[in-house]
Design an enzyme around this catalytic site. Structure first.
Site, PDB file in Angstrom:
ATOM      1  N   TYR A  27       0.705  -1.256   0.059  1.00 54.36           N
ATOM      2  CA  TYR A  27       0.039   0.156   0.193  1.00 54.36           C
ATOM      3  C   TYR A  27       0.754   1.372  -0.026  1.00 54.36           C
ATOM      4  O   TYR A  27       0.575   2.153  -0.796  1.00 54.36           O
ATOM      5  CB  TYR A  27      -0.864   0.055   1.331  1.00 54.36           C
ATOM      6  CG  TYR A  27      -1.496   1.336   1.543  1.00 54.36           C
ATOM      7  CD1 TYR A  27      -2.506   1.725   0.520  1.00 54.36           C
ATOM      8  CD2 TYR A  27      -1.206   1.998   2.503  1.00 54.36           C
ATOM      9  CE1 TYR A  27      -3.060   2.815   0.835  1.00 54.36           C
ATOM     10  CE2 TYR A  27      -1.857   3.609   2.749  1.00 54.36           C
ATOM     11  CZ  TYR A  27      -2.900   3.825   1.991  1.00 54.36           C
ATOM     12  OH  TYR A  27      -3.425   4.941   2.291  1.00 54.36           O
TER      13      TYR A  27
HETATM   14  O1  LIG Z   1      -2.121   6.968   7.901  1.00 53.75           O
HETATM   15  C1  LIG Z   1      -2.189   6.154   7.033  1.00 53.75           C
HETATM   16  O2  LIG Z   1      -1.723   6.505   6.028  1.00 53.75           O
HETATM   17  C2  LIG Z   1      -2.899   5.308   6.825  1.00 53.75           C
HETATM   18  O3  LIG Z   1      -3.913   4.994   8.063  1.00 53.75           O
HETATM   19  C3  LIG Z   1      -4.814   4.019   7.960  1.00 53.75           C
HETATM   20  O4  LIG Z   1      -3.952   2.884   8.247  1.00 53.75           O
HETATM   21  P1  LIG Z   1      -3.421   2.323   9.790  1.00 53.75           P
HETATM   22  O5  LIG Z   1      -2.591   3.363  10.545  1.00 53.75           O
HETATM   23  O6  LIG Z   1      -2.848   1.111   9.831  1.00 53.75           O
HETATM   24  O7  LIG Z   1      -4.859   2.219  10.663  1.00 53.75           O
HETATM   25  P2  LIG Z   1      -5.743   1.270  11.260  1.00 53.75           P
HETATM   26  O8  LIG Z   1      -6.162   0.227  10.377  1.00 53.75           O
HETATM   27  O9  LIG Z   1      -6.917   1.829  11.846  1.00 53.75           O
HETATM   28  O10 LIG Z   1      -4.755   0.674  12.395  1.00 53.75           O
HETATM   29  C4  LIG Z   1      -4.602   1.501  13.392  1.00 53.75           C
HETATM   30  C5  LIG Z   1      -3.449   0.839  14.339  1.00 53.75           C
HETATM   31  O11 LIG Z   1      -4.363  -0.031  15.087  1.00 53.75           O
HETATM   32  C6  LIG Z   1      -3.794  -1.594  14.883  1.00 53.75           C
HETATM   33  N1  LIG Z   1      -4.582  -2.544  14.775  1.00 53.75           N
HETATM   34  C7  LIG Z   1      -5.020  -2.707  13.689  1.00 53.75           C
HETATM   35  C8  LIG Z   1      -6.037  -3.721  13.689  1.00 53.75           C
HETATM   36  C9  LIG Z   1      -6.261  -4.418  14.693  1.00 53.75           C
HETATM   37  O12 LIG Z   1      -6.969  -5.790  14.601  1.00 53.75           O
HETATM   38  N2  LIG Z   1      -5.425  -4.430  16.031  1.00 53.75           N
HETATM   39  C10 LIG Z   1      -4.681  -3.472  15.897  1.00 53.75           C
HETATM   40  O13 LIG Z   1      -3.634  -3.403  16.983  1.00 53.75           O
HETATM   41  C11 LIG Z   1      -2.683  -1.255  13.770  1.00 53.75           C
HETATM   42  O14 LIG Z   1      -1.584  -2.123  14.103  1.00 53.75           O
HETATM   43  C12 LIG Z   1      -2.283   0.307  13.948  1.00 53.75           C
HETATM   44  O15 LIG Z   1      -1.311   0.476  14.771  1.00 53.75           O
HETATM   45  C13 LIG Z   1      -5.575   3.493   6.798  1.00 53.75           C
HETATM   46  O16 LIG Z   1      -5.999   2.553   7.211  1.00 53.75           O
HETATM   47  C14 LIG Z   1      -4.741   3.735   5.647  1.00 53.75           C
HETATM   48  O17 LIG Z   1      -5.522   3.593   4.656  1.00 53.75           O
HETATM   49  C15 LIG Z   1      -3.829   5.132   5.765  1.00 53.75           C
HETATM   50  O18 LIG Z   1      -3.547   5.446   4.450  1.00 53.75           O
END
Ligand SMILES: O=C(O)[C@H]1O[C@H](OP(=O)(O)OP(=O)(O)OC[C@H]2O[C@@H](n3ccc(=O)[nH]c3=O)[C@H](O)[C@@H]2O)[C@H](O)[C@@H](O)[C@@H]1O
Length: 412
Positions: free
Chosen positions: A223
């Protein structure tokens, strides 16, 4: 010795028949190729609307600014998406002409996208059902409305899903972006483009806060790699064709009408259903953290970028002079550990979460994000004002209203 005349005639007729036969086969193959080419993927819907005069009228009406003062005419791609919906509504509220485009794919519950579409219809914004990989459709839209700006938010989002469906990222974030830029560069006048990059381009960097000046050459997910590719592609189109392009690196955007695949959203759903949630942690029990950014702050940043975008300098595919090329962080500047996010949700939902803590798998995630926003502050007047507690409160209120009181099912 001369051959009898009838033999020559026979040969002549035979070769004509052969020629006609092979020409028919050749034309048939060309027809088949076009019917099955990717550009015709949304061709049935395209044929439907190209034949519908009402469709054209709706596009033109939606693209018309309410007053001369609100002169922007914006094509918003990904308009039925989370950020797209909020940006369309905000642009329309201040009187701009707005036409949406979205392919309503099934990456997450399409009924949520349809509900966002209804919301925008009530705000007088028309969303065209189509794909950025369809140049015929894009050209048609530019024929109907002389867009001054394109807000490009259509993308395959999600960090971890890239391991399951890598092709969808290349299709939307690379091929789709190029398809859109090809049409923009040939448009007359060329629009200025603002598009969604991502905080994920900082990849494995450890120096915080992340600044636009930092390296972005070690992405940790496909991504991120496709968003980084988008930034390089933007550079090329700016350099060759004089397109004015601004990339916005969004930091984990959240809020009402959000994306069900994101942690804050799926945690809310599972906590309410008394189902366990998985929390990833880094080495030595390091708590993973994100610079969660509230949607209204992001919308202000998007509008700031559109309002400060200079005009593209080319026309009809030919560059006339150097054009603006920018990239900005849009974050909140205060990272919060995922544990804390869960605590806030527990209090707001009045339900204790069943937590399963697991070491972060090699899934493309990074350990933390933290934006330096001084450039956006200076150039766009960007100033986030919503902390996580306040923003989540608004999200939870929306969630309960949308899924509980309206009786909708969360098919996340
Ligand atoms: O900042 C960005 O550029 C990105 O932000 C998000 O990605 P992400 O930060 O991974 O957001 P989440 O999927 O909501 O995850 C947030 C946090 O929760 C954690 N997480 C996620 C899912 C889960 O089941 N458990 C868990 O601990 C992840 O490791 C991460 O640290 C968006 O999903 C992306 O499309 C975007 O581009």
């Amino acid at each position: 010795m001369d051959k009898p005349l009838y033999i020559n005639r026979f040969r002549y007729h035979f070769s004509i028949t052969k020629l006609v036969f092979w020409t028919c086969i050749f034309l048939g193959l060309i027809l088949l190729f076009f019917l099955h080419s990717p550009h015709s993927s949304s061709s049935s819907s395209q044929r439907r609307f190209l034949a519908d005069p009402d469709w054209e009228i709706r596009v033109i009406k939606s693209g018309k600014p309410r007053s001369r003062a609100g002169g922007l005419k914006v094509l918003v791609t990904g308009a039925a998406g989370f950020v797209g919906t909020h940006v369309c509504a905000a642009l329309r509220r201040r009187g701009n002409g707005v036409v949406g485009l979205d392919n309503f794919n099934a990456y997450y519950d399409p009924s949520l996208k349809q509900a966002r579409r209804s919301l925008l219809e009530r705000a007088d914004v028309f969303i065209v059902d189509g794909d950025i990989n369809n140049p015929t459709l894009l050209k048609k839209l530019f024929d109907l409305v002389q867009f001054t700006h394109v807000m490009h938010l259509a993308a395959q989002a999600g960090v971890r899903y890239a391991m399951k469906n890598p092709a969808s990222y290349v299709h939307s974030n690379v091929a789709g972006f190029v398809s859109l830029l090809e049409v923009c560069k040939s448009a007359n006048p060329q629009p200025a483009i603002v598009w969604a990059s991502s905080s994920s381009v900082y990849g494995l960097n450890t120096k915080v806060p992340f600044s636009e000046k930092d390296r972005t050459d070690q992405p940790s997910s496909l991504y991120a790699a496709t968003k980084k590719a988008g930034e390089e592609i933007a550079h090329t189109y700016n350099h060759i064709y004089g397109l004015s392009i601004t990339g916005l690196r969004f930091f984990t955007v959240y809020g009402p009408w959000g994306r069900p695949d994101m942690a804050y959203f799926s945690f809310t759903k599972d906590i309410l259903k008394r189902k366990p949630i998985t929390i990833f942690e880094g080495p030595d029990h390091f708590s993973v953290a994100r610079d969660f950014t509230y949607i209204d702050d992001i919308v202000k940043g998007c509008l700031g970028a559109l309002d400060t975008a200079k005009k593209s300098t080319g026309s009809g595919g030919v560059k006339k002079g150097p054009a603006q090329l920018r990239v900005f962080n849009l974050g909140n500047t205060s990272p919060v550990p995922v544990n804390k996010l869960v605590n806030i949700l527990e209090k707001l939902l009045k339900v204790k979460a069943k937590k399963i803590v697991l070491p972060m798998p090699a899934n493309g995630d990074v350990l933390f994000t933290h934006a330096n926003i001084s450039l956006a502050q200076r150039e766009l007047g960007y100033k986030p004002t919503t902390d996580l507690q306040t923003g989540l409160k608004k999200f939870v209120r929306w969630y309960l209203d949308y899924y509980t009181r309206s009786g909708k099912k969360s098919n996340v």
